[in-house]
Design a protein around this motif. Structure first.
Motif, short mmCIF file in Angstrom:
data_model
loop_
_atom_site.label_atom_id
_atom_site.label_comp_id
_atom_site.label_asym_id
_atom_site.label_seq_id
_atom_site.Cartn_x
_atom_site.Cartn_y
_atom_site.Cartn_z
N GLN A 119 0.81 -1.22 0.00
CA GLN A 119 0.00 0.00 0.00
C GLN A 119 0.84 1.27 0.00
O GLN A 119 0.35 2.34 -0.38
N ASN A 120 2.11 1.17 0.40
CA ASN A 120 2.98 2.35 0.47
C ASN A 120 3.83 2.54 -0.78
O ASN A 120 4.65 3.45 -0.83
N VAL A 121 3.63 1.67 -1.77
CA VAL A 121 4.46 1.70 -2.98
C VAL A 121 3.54 1.69 -4.20
O VAL A 121 2.51 1.00 -4.21
N VAL A 122 3.91 2.46 -5.23
CA VAL A 122 3.13 2.43 -6.47
C VAL A 122 3.12 0.99 -7.00
O VAL A 122 4.14 0.30 -6.99
N TRP A 123 1.94 0.53 -7.45
CA TRP A 123 1.75 -0.87 -7.85
C TRP A 123 1.58 -0.91 -9.36
O TRP A 123 0.54 -0.52 -9.89
N ILE A 124 2.58 -1.40 -10.08
CA ILE A 124 2.64 -1.25 -11.54
C ILE A 124 2.36 -2.58 -12.23
O ILE A 124 3.01 -3.59 -11.94
N GLY A 125 1.40 -2.56 -13.14
CA GLY A 125 1.11 -3.73 -13.95
C GLY A 125 0.84 -3.33 -15.38
O GLY A 125 1.28 -2.28 -15.84
N TRP A 126 0.10 -4.17 -16.09
CA TRP A 126 -0.30 -3.85 -17.47
C TRP A 126 -1.66 -4.47 -17.74
O TRP A 126 -2.08 -5.41 -17.08
N ASN A 127 -2.36 -3.90 -18.72
CA ASN A 127 -3.65 -4.47 -19.10
C ASN A 127 -3.90 -4.30 -20.59
O ASN A 127 -3.32 -3.42 -21.23
N THR A 128 -4.75 -5.16 -21.11
CA THR A 128 -5.26 -5.04 -22.49
C THR A 128 -6.78 -5.02 -22.40
O THR A 128 -7.46 -5.84 -23.01
N GLN A 129 -7.33 -4.10 -21.62
CA GLN A 129 -8.74 -4.10 -21.28
C GLN A 129 -9.52 -2.88 -21.77
O GLN A 129 -10.70 -2.77 -21.48
N ASP A 130 -8.85 -1.97 -22.47
CA ASP A 130 -9.62 -0.87 -23.06
C ASP A 130 -10.64 -1.47 -24.03
O ASP A 130 -10.29 -2.31 -24.86
N PRO A 131 -11.92 -1.09 -23.93
CA PRO A 131 -12.96 -1.72 -24.76
C PRO A 131 -12.66 -1.69 -26.26
O PRO A 131 -12.87 -2.69 -26.95
N GLN A 132 -12.19 -0.55 -26.79
CA GLN A 132 -11.91 -0.49 -28.22
C GLN A 132 -10.74 -1.40 -28.59
O GLN A 132 -10.75 -2.02 -29.66
N VAL A 133 -9.75 -1.49 -27.71
CA VAL A 133 -8.63 -2.40 -27.94
C VAL A 133 -9.13 -3.84 -27.99
O VAL A 133 -8.78 -4.62 -28.89
N MET A 134 -9.99 -4.22 -27.05
CA MET A 134 -10.49 -5.60 -27.01
C MET A 134 -11.32 -5.94 -28.24
O MET A 134 -11.34 -7.08 -28.70
N GLN A 135 -11.99 -4.94 -28.80
CA GLN A 135 -12.83 -5.18 -29.98
C GLN A 135 -12.02 -5.29 -31.27
O GLN A 135 -12.50 -5.86 -32.24
N THR A 136 -10.80 -4.76 -31.27
CA THR A 136 -10.07 -4.66 -32.54
C THR A 136 -8.86 -5.57 -32.66
O THR A 136 -8.45 -5.90 -33.77
N ILE A 137 -8.24 -5.97 -31.54
CA ILE A 137 -7.02 -6.77 -31.66
C ILE A 137 -7.35 -8.24 -31.85
O ILE A 137 -8.38 -8.73 -31.39
N ASP A 138 -6.44 -8.94 -32.53
CA ASP A 138 -6.60 -10.36 -32.81
C ASP A 138 -5.87 -11.17 -31.74
O ASP A 138 -4.65 -11.34 -31.81
N ARG A 139 -6.57 -11.61 -30.74
CA ARG A 139 -6.09 -12.49 -29.67
C ARG A 139 -5.28 -11.80 -28.59
O ARG A 139 -5.36 -12.16 -27.43
N GLY A 140 -4.47 -10.82 -28.93
CA GLY A 140 -3.65 -10.19 -27.91
C GLY A 140 -2.67 -9.20 -28.49
O GLY A 140 -2.75 -8.80 -29.65
N ALA A 141 -1.71 -8.78 -27.65
CA ALA A 141 -0.71 -7.78 -28.04
C ALA A 141 0.65 -8.22 -27.51
O ALA A 141 0.76 -9.11 -26.66
N THR A 142 1.70 -7.56 -28.01
CA THR A 142 3.07 -7.83 -27.57
C THR A 142 3.63 -6.60 -26.89
O THR A 142 3.58 -5.49 -27.44
N LEU A 143 4.15 -6.77 -25.68
CA LEU A 143 4.88 -5.72 -24.98
C LEU A 143 6.37 -6.01 -25.13
O LEU A 143 6.83 -7.11 -24.82
#
Length: 312
Positions: A119-143
């Protein structure tokens, strides 16, 4: 099992198989509304939930920071955001061969953004959950990690809660680009280990194949201020040295940071590259032909004006 390993067990890995073909199932614990705003103005995030992820801005694919540190989540530009990792994140590297990949001596205290939220530290992750992104990408993305500028090393890794070995994703000590695959509708957090306090610039590319057949790609730079004594003003002012990126990636990551626009777009289509090469080849052949004709005319003039008029 080491104390470090206990502290860094998996928190959230929310990838799911779609319940209906072509329609991603909702990810537990987080959903992102299509109309979440993009905030402007500089901000320092030093605690709370933060993800990086792809999003469309005015129809253009880019990589933004999803700021969930406040009741109303917003998206932010990496150019205007510093992720501050305070000294509350300090942990000692365990004396365990499983963590030799860190390249840091056992017992040294390093700054760790853990996979399980502190709780005292910034908690950094990633997501592919933007609705327009989910509607347009084919299976996933590469980071893809393209480069890190900083006083020490950055290592990002996952560790499952079943005593599995750490899964290394990114190591700034590696000279090559380092991609990993992210399924659509994924929300994941990992361990981020910074060996030395200071300012770090972490250049990341997100790319995907769209269901339309297009390929999209964008490159942005994340700004970190590691340690209480590190200046966030310095982190905002720091400039990326793209010449130190892996060969072939610097050009693809050419940015428009000064204009405040998304950092990059996809590479030029192959047809454009081939057309340019054809034009250069044609110009070269024309130049050779003209030079040959000029030399022939000069030789004829010299023969006609010689005293004897003799032929060679």
């Amino acid at each position: 099992m080491s104390r470090w390993a206990v502290a860094t067990l998996v928190a959230v890995v929310a990838t799911q198989t779609p319940a209906v073909a072509g329609q991603p199932a909702p990810s537990p614990g987080q959903s992102i509304a299509a109309d979440q705003p993009i905030a402007t103005g500089r901000v320092v995030l030093d605690a709370g939930h933060v993800d990086i992820g792809p999003r469309y801005v005015d129809g253009q694919w880019t990589l933004l920071i999803h700021d969930g540190t406040q009741p109303q989540p917003v998206w932010r530009s990496p150019d205007e955001t510093v992720l501050r990792v305070s000294d509350a994140a300090l942990q000692a590297v365990p004396d365990d061969p499983a963590y030799a990949f860190l390249g840091i001596d056992a017992g040294k205290r390093v700054h760790v953004v853990p996979q399980v939220q502190n709780q005292n530290v910034v908690w950094i992750g990633w997501n592919t959950q933007d609705p327009q992104v989910m509607q347009t990408i084919d299976r996933g993305a590469t980071l893809n990690l393209l480069g890190v500028r900083g006083p020490g090393t950055l290592t990002t890794f996952l560790q499952a809660g079943n005593f599995a070995a750490p899964q290394v994703l990114w190591r700034s000590a590696e000279p090559a680009a380092q991609p990993f695959w992210v399924e659509v509708n994924t929300h994941t957090h990992a361990n981020w280990v910074f060996s030395t306090p200071g300012v770090y610039l972490v250049t990341v590319q997100v790319s995907a194949d769209l269901i339309s057949g297009e390929k999209v790609s964008a490159t942005r730079t994340l700004r970190f201020a590691i340690g209480d004594a590190t200046s966030t003003d310095e982190a905002f002012a720091a400039v990326v040295d793209r010449s130190r990126m892996p060969v072939g990636e610097a050009a693809a990551g050419a940015s428009r940071d000064a204009a405040g626009a998304p950092d990059d777009t996809s590479p030029l289509p192959l047809v454009v590259v081939l057309a340019g090469a054809a034009l250069l080849l044609t110009a070269g052949l024309l130049l050779v032909l003209l030079r040959g004709r000029g030399a022939k005319r000069r030789a004829e003039r010299e023969r006609s004006t010689s005293p004897s008029g003799a032929q060679p």
